[in-house]
Design a protein around this motif. Structure first.
Motif, PDB file in Angstrom:
ATOM      1  N   GLY A   1       0.829  -1.263  -0.056  1.00 35.92           N
ATOM      2  CA  GLY A   1      -0.115  -0.067  -0.092  1.00 35.92           C
ATOM      3  C   GLY A   1       0.882   1.238  -0.041  1.00 35.92           C
ATOM      4  N   ASN A   2       0.377   2.364  -0.751  1.00 39.39           N
ATOM      5  CA  ASN A   2       0.918   3.675  -0.616  1.00 39.39           C
ATOM      6  C   ASN A   2      -0.204   4.655  -0.520  1.00 39.39           C
ATOM      7  OD1 ASN A   2       0.760   3.425  -3.585  1.00 39.39           O
ATOM      8  ND2 ASN A   2       2.508   2.189  -3.024  1.00 39.39           N
TER       9      ASN A   2
ATOM     10  N   SER B   1       9.086   4.158   1.000  1.00 40.16           N
ATOM     11  CA  SER B   1       8.872   2.799   0.437  1.00 40.16           C
ATOM     12  C   SER B   1       9.533   1.797   1.463  1.00 40.16           C
ATOM     13  CB  SER B   1       9.814   2.624  -0.735  1.00 40.16           C
ATOM     14  OG  SER B   1       9.495   1.271  -1.251  1.00 40.16           O
ATOM     15  N   GLY B   2       8.587   0.489   1.381  1.00 38.18           N
ATOM     16  CA  GLY B   2       8.946  -0.675   2.234  1.00 38.18           C
ATOM     17  C   GLY B   2       8.635  -0.537   3.706  1.00 38.18           C
TER      18      GLY B   2
ATOM     19  N   LYS C   1       3.422  -0.160   7.381  1.00 38.71           N
ATOM     20  CA  LYS C   1       2.440   1.026   7.406  1.00 38.71           C
ATOM     21  C   LYS C   1       1.431   0.910   8.487  1.00 38.71           C
ATOM     22  CE  LYS C   1       3.954   1.791   2.726  1.00 38.71           C
ATOM     23  NZ  LYS C   1       4.322   0.653   2.094  1.00 38.71           N
TER      24      LYS C   1
ATOM     25  N   SER D   1       7.660   5.757  -2.409  1.00 44.41           N
ATOM     26  CA  SER D   1       7.089   4.538  -2.831  1.00 44.41           C
ATOM     27  C   SER D   1       7.587   4.173  -4.181  1.00 44.41           C
ATOM     28  CB  SER D   1       5.656   4.657  -2.877  1.00 44.41           C
ATOM     29  OG  SER D   1       5.035   3.710  -3.592  1.00 44.41           O
ATOM     30  N   ALA D   2       7.566   2.871  -4.269  1.00 48.89           N
ATOM     31  CA  ALA D   2       7.953   2.291  -5.614  1.00 48.89           C
ATOM     32  C   ALA D   2       7.036   2.384  -6.463  1.00 48.89           C
ATOM     33  CB  ALA D   2       8.493   0.688  -5.583  1.00 48.89           C
ATOM     34  N   GLU D   3       5.740   2.810  -6.357  1.00 49.33           N
ATOM     35  CA  GLU D   3       4.692   2.920  -6.898  1.00 49.33           C
ATOM     36  C   GLU D   3       4.516   4.703  -7.313  1.00 49.33           C
ATOM     37  OE1 GLU D   3       1.928   0.185  -5.377  1.00 49.33           O
ATOM     38  OE2 GLU D   3       2.912  -1.490  -6.339  1.00 49.33           O
TER      39      GLU D   3
ATOM     40  N   HIS E   1      -3.964  -3.149  -0.919  1.00 44.13           N
ATOM     41  CA  HIS E   1      -4.007  -4.254  -1.417  1.00 44.13           C
ATOM     42  C   HIS E   1      -5.071  -5.067  -0.348  1.00 44.13           C
ATOM     43  CE1 HIS E   1       0.261  -4.846  -3.230  1.00 44.13           C
ATOM     44  NE2 HIS E   1       0.035  -3.446  -3.218  1.00 44.13           N
TER      45      HIS E   1
HETATM   46  C1  LIG Z   1       5.354  -5.801  -0.308  1.00 39.52           C
HETATM   47  S1  LIG Z   1       4.452  -6.216  -1.409  1.00 39.52           S
HETATM   48  C2  LIG Z   1       3.752  -4.399  -2.147  1.00 39.52           C
HETATM   49  C3  LIG Z   1       4.445  -3.876  -2.978  1.00 39.52           C
HETATM   50  O1  LIG Z   1       5.224  -4.657  -3.853  1.00 39.52           O
HETATM   51  C4  LIG Z   1       3.979  -2.550  -3.413  1.00 39.52           C
HETATM   52  O2  LIG Z   1       2.815  -3.156  -4.606  1.00 39.52           O
HETATM   53  C5  LIG Z   1       3.286  -1.682  -2.604  1.00 39.52           C
HETATM   54  O3  LIG Z   1       2.056  -1.420  -2.496  1.00 39.52           O
HETATM   55  C6  LIG Z   1       3.992  -1.058  -1.508  1.00 39.52           C
HETATM   56  O4  LIG Z   1       5.258  -0.603  -2.193  1.00 39.52           O
HETATM   57  P1  LIG Z   1       5.862   0.739  -1.553  1.00 39.52           P
HETATM   58  O5  LIG Z   1       7.192   1.019  -2.249  1.00 39.52           O
HETATM   59  O6  LIG Z   1       6.100   0.573  -0.102  1.00 39.52           O
HETATM   60  O7  LIG Z   1       4.919   1.916  -1.558  1.00 39.52           O
END
Ligand SMILES: CSC[C@@H](O)[C@@H](O)C(=O)COP(=O)(O)O
Ligand SMILES: [Zn+2]
Length: 214
Positions: free
Chosen positions: A36-37, A57-58, A61, A87-89, A109
């Motif tokens: 999630g983000n 990221s990571g 939360k 965040s990776a996204e 998610h």
């Molecule tokens: C640890 S599974 C989820 C991630 O791969 C990603 O989809 C997610 O939602 C969170 O990534 P994040 O980089 O912490 O924002």
């Protein structure tokens, strides 16, 4: 890195609001396994030149720490000195802000959004008709039929981000990623939360409805 001076009061207000929402979603178990983000636009900037606070990221939360969020520019680059990684996204958030001019983007998610996105994945959209809760999206027409887009869950986030504009429907404030989760947005955090809650209600409804009909 593009540094800007976001007024301190704007930053503090954004962080306070996002932290509160993060806590509420965590209490619903909407961030399993660090997923999630969340992001929130800050200040009164032009559509081409905006900044937003986003979860680092990571992180776990479900806990609150001083390093939960950072500020990034419209391209998702940190706009302050920080050791935190956005965040990776983040690129998906950037694209949604650019396309919609919205004020907040929330991604979670859940089992229900994953099941529904997979079930309708080939079809590329989730059809919905006659559900009262679509009024949360400001759709008031009786027995209205709507669809929620579903994008493939590519490993490369830029590949997903570039598909967003092609499927985004300005009257439906959400996009599913197949087998991954939902992105929901709104003019502000209040509206994005209302939309996300409505989507999650709808996904659970669809799942249970499909089971009942079997
Ligand atoms: C640890 S599974 C989820 C991630 O791969 C990603 O989809 C997610 O939602 C969170 O990534 P994040 O980089 O912490 O924002
Ligand atoms: Zn995700």
């Amino acid at each position: 890195m593009s540094f800007v001076n976001i007024p301190l009061e704007h930053k503090q207000a954004a962080l306070q609001e996002l932290s509160g929402i993060k806590e509420q979603f965590a209490a619903r178990h909407w961030f399993p396994g660090t997923s999630g983000n969340l992001s929130l636009r800050v200040g009164d900037y032009t559509p081409e030149n905006f900044h937003f606070a986003i979860t680092a990221s990571g992180k776990d939360k479900s806990v609150s720490t001083p390093s939960d969020f950072l500020f990034v520019d419209q391209d998702g680059r940190p706009c302050e000195t920080t050791g935190l990684k956005p965040s990776a996204e983040t690129l998906i958030h950037c694209e949604i802000y650019r396309e919609t001019g919205c004020g907040a983007v929330f991604h979670v998610h859940t089992v229900f959004n994953n099941l529904v996105s997979e079930y309708f994945g080939e079809q590329g959209e989730v059809p919905i008709q006659g559900l009262e809760l679509i009024k949360a999206f400001n759709i008031w027409e009786e027995n209205a039929a709507i669809t929620i887009p579903v994008l493939p869950n590519y490993a490369e986030i830029p590949k997903i981000a570039e598909l967003v504009s092609g499927v985004l429907n300005q009257s439906i404030p959400g996009i599913l990623l197949r087998g991954h989760g939902i992105y929901a947005w709104g003019q502000n955090a209040f509206e994005a939360k209302r939309h996300l809650e409505a989507f999650e209600f709808i996904f659970e409804y669809i799942y249970r409805d499909l089971l009942l009909r079997k």
